[in-house]
Scaffold this motif. Sequence first.
Motif, mmCIF file in Angstrom:
data_model
loop_
_atom_site.group_PDB
_atom_site.id
_atom_site.type_symbol
_atom_site.label_atom_id
_atom_site.label_comp_id
_atom_site.label_asym_id
_atom_site.label_seq_id
_atom_site.Cartn_x
_atom_site.Cartn_y
_atom_site.Cartn_z
ATOM 1 N N VAL A 96 12.694 13.275 -31.464
ATOM 2 C CA VAL A 96 13.986 13.649 -30.889
ATOM 3 C C VAL A 96 14.859 12.398 -30.964
ATOM 4 N N THR A 97 16.025 12.525 -31.584
ATOM 5 C CA THR A 97 16.897 11.361 -31.730
ATOM 6 C C THR A 97 18.234 11.622 -31.054
ATOM 7 N N CYS A 128 18.153 16.471 -32.940
ATOM 8 C CA CYS A 128 18.999 15.492 -32.253
ATOM 9 C C CYS A 128 19.378 16.042 -30.884
ATOM 10 N N CYS A 129 19.870 15.151 -30.036
ATOM 11 C CA CYS A 129 20.340 15.576 -28.716
ATOM 12 C C CYS A 129 21.522 14.695 -28.341
ATOM 13 N N GLU A 172 22.343 20.499 -36.401
ATOM 14 C CA GLU A 172 22.679 21.903 -36.067
ATOM 15 C C GLU A 172 21.866 22.394 -34.879
ATOM 16 N N ARG A 173 20.608 21.993 -34.819
ATOM 17 C CA ARG A 173 19.788 22.401 -33.660
ATOM 18 C C ARG A 173 20.378 21.814 -32.385
ATOM 19 N N MET A 174 20.845 20.571 -32.464
ATOM 20 C CA MET A 174 21.469 19.917 -31.299
ATOM 21 C C MET A 174 22.692 20.698 -30.818
ATOM 22 N N VAL A 202 14.412 18.602 -25.482
ATOM 23 C CA VAL A 202 12.986 18.249 -25.422
ATOM 24 C C VAL A 202 12.172 19.478 -24.985
ATOM 25 N N ARG A 203 12.668 20.186 -23.979
ATOM 26 C CA ARG A 203 11.974 21.401 -23.491
ATOM 27 C C ARG A 203 11.847 22.441 -24.604
ATOM 28 N N SER A 204 12.888 22.552 -25.425
ATOM 29 C CA SER A 204 12.915 23.599 -26.463
ATOM 30 C C SER A 204 11.786 23.432 -27.482
#
Length: 304
Positions: A111-112, A127-128, A298-300, A137-139
């Motif tokens: 996780v960045t 990314c977050c 995109e996930r972020m 992180v939970r996901s």
Amino acid sequence: MTDTADITAQIRALASEKHAVILAHNYQRAEVQDVADFVGDSLGLSRTAAETDADVIIFCGVHFMAETAKILAPGKTVVLPVLDAGCPMADMITAQKLAAWKAEYPGVPVVTYVNSTAEVKALTDVCCTSANAPQVVRSLGVDRVLFAPDRNLAHWVAEQVPGVEVIAWQGFCPTHERIHAEHVIAAKEAHPDAEVLAHPECRPEVLALADAVLSTSGMLRRAVESPATEFIVVTEEGLLHGLEKAAPGKRFFTLDPCAVCPNMKKTALPDVLRALQTLEPRIEVSDDVRTRALVSVERMVEIG
Ligand code: 13P
Ligand code: SF4
């Protein structure tokens, strides 16, 4: 007309002529925030960059933010008015160092924090930002993650997501790291009724003194919604401008000494005007890096 009003008018006219949208981070100089179409935190700015139908994005912020906009909006011209407005934390991990770190922990997802280079994002699972780090992180639904580059954000996330071991890279934001618990304690003594809002880039002992730990736009929302009328703002001082606009009548206090990010202050109105006139300096990301980084970015943008 004052100089500021004159240059602001020139910027607005040129922005509409060039179909440009001006995005500004919450830490930018007051006059730069005021000329922007959208002012926000890293997550809000990324989402706006992804959705805009403008041809040009003038990004008033720091390099990684403009680069993230380019990753999300490759067809747009993305201009960072002052090219050396960087983020020292983002430079605390390189793609080479991340690759070596990953090799020590095979199979552990990375996780960045969005405060990182495109090359680092390209080696990242997700990314977050400060607005959604615990949810990200939970996901993942795992019991161990590698988290880079911010050790303070990593520590805070670990507290929010018990049961997940967060292995932290030892990076930090120099601006937030300079804030110590004694500065917050002194401010609380001076303003005993104030609610303390802190950014998760602060040291754990500073966050332990906060009533709420939030992204910059999270603090703006909290200031409006909270019944409190006084706030101690434990982050970069540029946020005060937005807070005072969002919640007029409420009082906001910085710490002594107040936290300033020198890179966020590099962009002044003449730089924004020049950026619009020349559409330079442009941010480019190679196709190979961009397509790999896009997955994690995109996930972020989708989470939280
Ligand atoms: P936000 O995403 O909370 O605005 O934070 C960005 C940043 O660089 C804080 O130092
Ligand atoms: Fe980077 Fe810190 Fe400045 Fe944010 S405040 S841009 S993390 S140096």
